[in-house]
Design a protein around this motif. Structure first.
Motif, mmCIF file in Angstrom:
data_model
loop_
_atom_site.group_PDB
_atom_site.id
_atom_site.type_symbol
_atom_site.label_atom_id
_atom_site.label_comp_id
_atom_site.label_asym_id
_atom_site.label_seq_id
_atom_site.Cartn_x
_atom_site.Cartn_y
_atom_site.Cartn_z
ATOM 1 N N UNK A 1 -10.612 -0.509 -8.726
ATOM 2 C CA UNK A 1 -9.937 -1.255 -7.293
ATOM 3 C C UNK A 1 -8.864 -0.868 -6.000
ATOM 4 N N UNK A 2 -9.303 0.532 -6.560
ATOM 5 C CA UNK A 2 -8.567 1.474 -5.428
ATOM 6 C C UNK A 2 -7.132 1.212 -5.688
ATOM 7 N N UNK A 3 -6.834 0.909 -4.313
ATOM 8 C CA UNK A 3 -5.355 0.501 -4.437
ATOM 9 C C UNK A 3 -5.393 -0.998 -3.787
ATOM 10 N N UNK A 4 -6.056 -1.698 -4.983
ATOM 11 C CA UNK A 4 -5.510 -3.181 -4.783
ATOM 12 C C UNK A 4 -5.082 -4.363 -5.666
ATOM 13 N N UNK A 5 -6.248 -5.387 -5.589
ATOM 14 C CA UNK A 5 -6.077 -6.543 -6.939
ATOM 15 C C UNK A 5 -6.840 -6.671 -7.274
ATOM 16 N N UNK A 6 -7.595 -6.969 -8.417
ATOM 17 C CA UNK A 6 -9.165 -6.934 -8.416
ATOM 18 C C UNK A 6 -8.517 -8.766 -9.304
ATOM 19 N N UNK A 7 -9.694 -9.801 -9.118
ATOM 20 C CA UNK A 7 -9.275 -10.798 -9.732
ATOM 21 C C UNK A 7 -9.475 -11.049 -11.791
#
Length: 215
Positions: free
Chosen positions: A192-198
């Motif tokens: 995901x890194x610096x993010x948001x996944x489903x």
């Protein structure tokens, strides 16, 4: 705290006529972003919530920030507490029409969400922190950590171990703080890194449903 006339820019998921009697979920965006950034999450959140996304107070670069980055020379805990006090003053003006108040913060927004919890632990039903951190408070009385520890509020912390944005010292402190103070749901999301996944958003929806709506 100094007197403030701060009235944040807020984007709402429901018109004012449909908010009364609903649980409130407040979104806090990350560094150099804005109040629109997290509204894309709304379709994946429980529809029972009224969602309010709040803009940080300090214009900077392409967006806004809640306070300076912690490694910058102009950072101070006082700037954190002022931002949180302003958020709480705004919350006081809206919380009365809602059945509960929960918080969701991304990156620096998680620092804001957890700081609001630490200042007003009796008022917050649950906190969601995504790819973020908790601010070291050094025993500052603004942060009522003992009351948080006594209440053990539910907190969801989702992140990718390979996230290069949140530095290891922040992760280390956050890990120690959440384990000591809250009812923790921690999930790692590789890739995901610096993010948001489903998948992460689906877990957030489940968390808010069980900890707030059915809690």
């Amino acid at each position: 705290m100094t007197e403030t006339t701060y009235k944040p820019v807020v984007v709402w998921s429901k018109p004012e006529s449909e908010r009364a009697g609903t649980p409130l979920l407040v979104l806090f965006h990350g560094y150099l972003s804005n109040e629109q950034d997290l509204m894309g999450l709304v379709p994946g959140l429980p529809e029972e919530f009224t969602v309010a996304a709040v803009r940080a107070p300090v214009a900077l670069g392409p967006g806004f920030t809640w306070f300076p980055l912690m490694h910058e020379p102009d950072f101070s805990l006082e700037k954190v507490t002022q931002a949180v006090a302003d958020v709480c003053a705004w919350l006081d003006s809206v919380k009365g029409q809602h059945t509960s108040v929960s918080l969701l913060g991304f990156s620096m927004g998680m620092a804001v969400a957890t700081s609001v919890l630490r200042h007003r632990p009796e008022e917050i039903a649950a906190v969601v922190g995504l790819s973020g951190f908790v601010v070291p408070a050094g025993g500052d009385p603004f942060f009522n950590d003992q009351a948080v520890k006594a209440a053990r509020p539910p907190l969801f912390w989702g992140r990718d171990q390979a996230d290069q944005v949140i530095t290891p010292d922040k992760i280390e402190f956050t890990h120690a703080w959440v384990n000591e103070h809250v009812d923790l749901t921690k999930v790692l999301y590789p890739g995901v890194g610096h993010g948001v996944s489903a998948q992460e958003l689906a877990h957030v929806k489940e968390f808010l449903t069980w900890k707030v709506l059915k809690g």
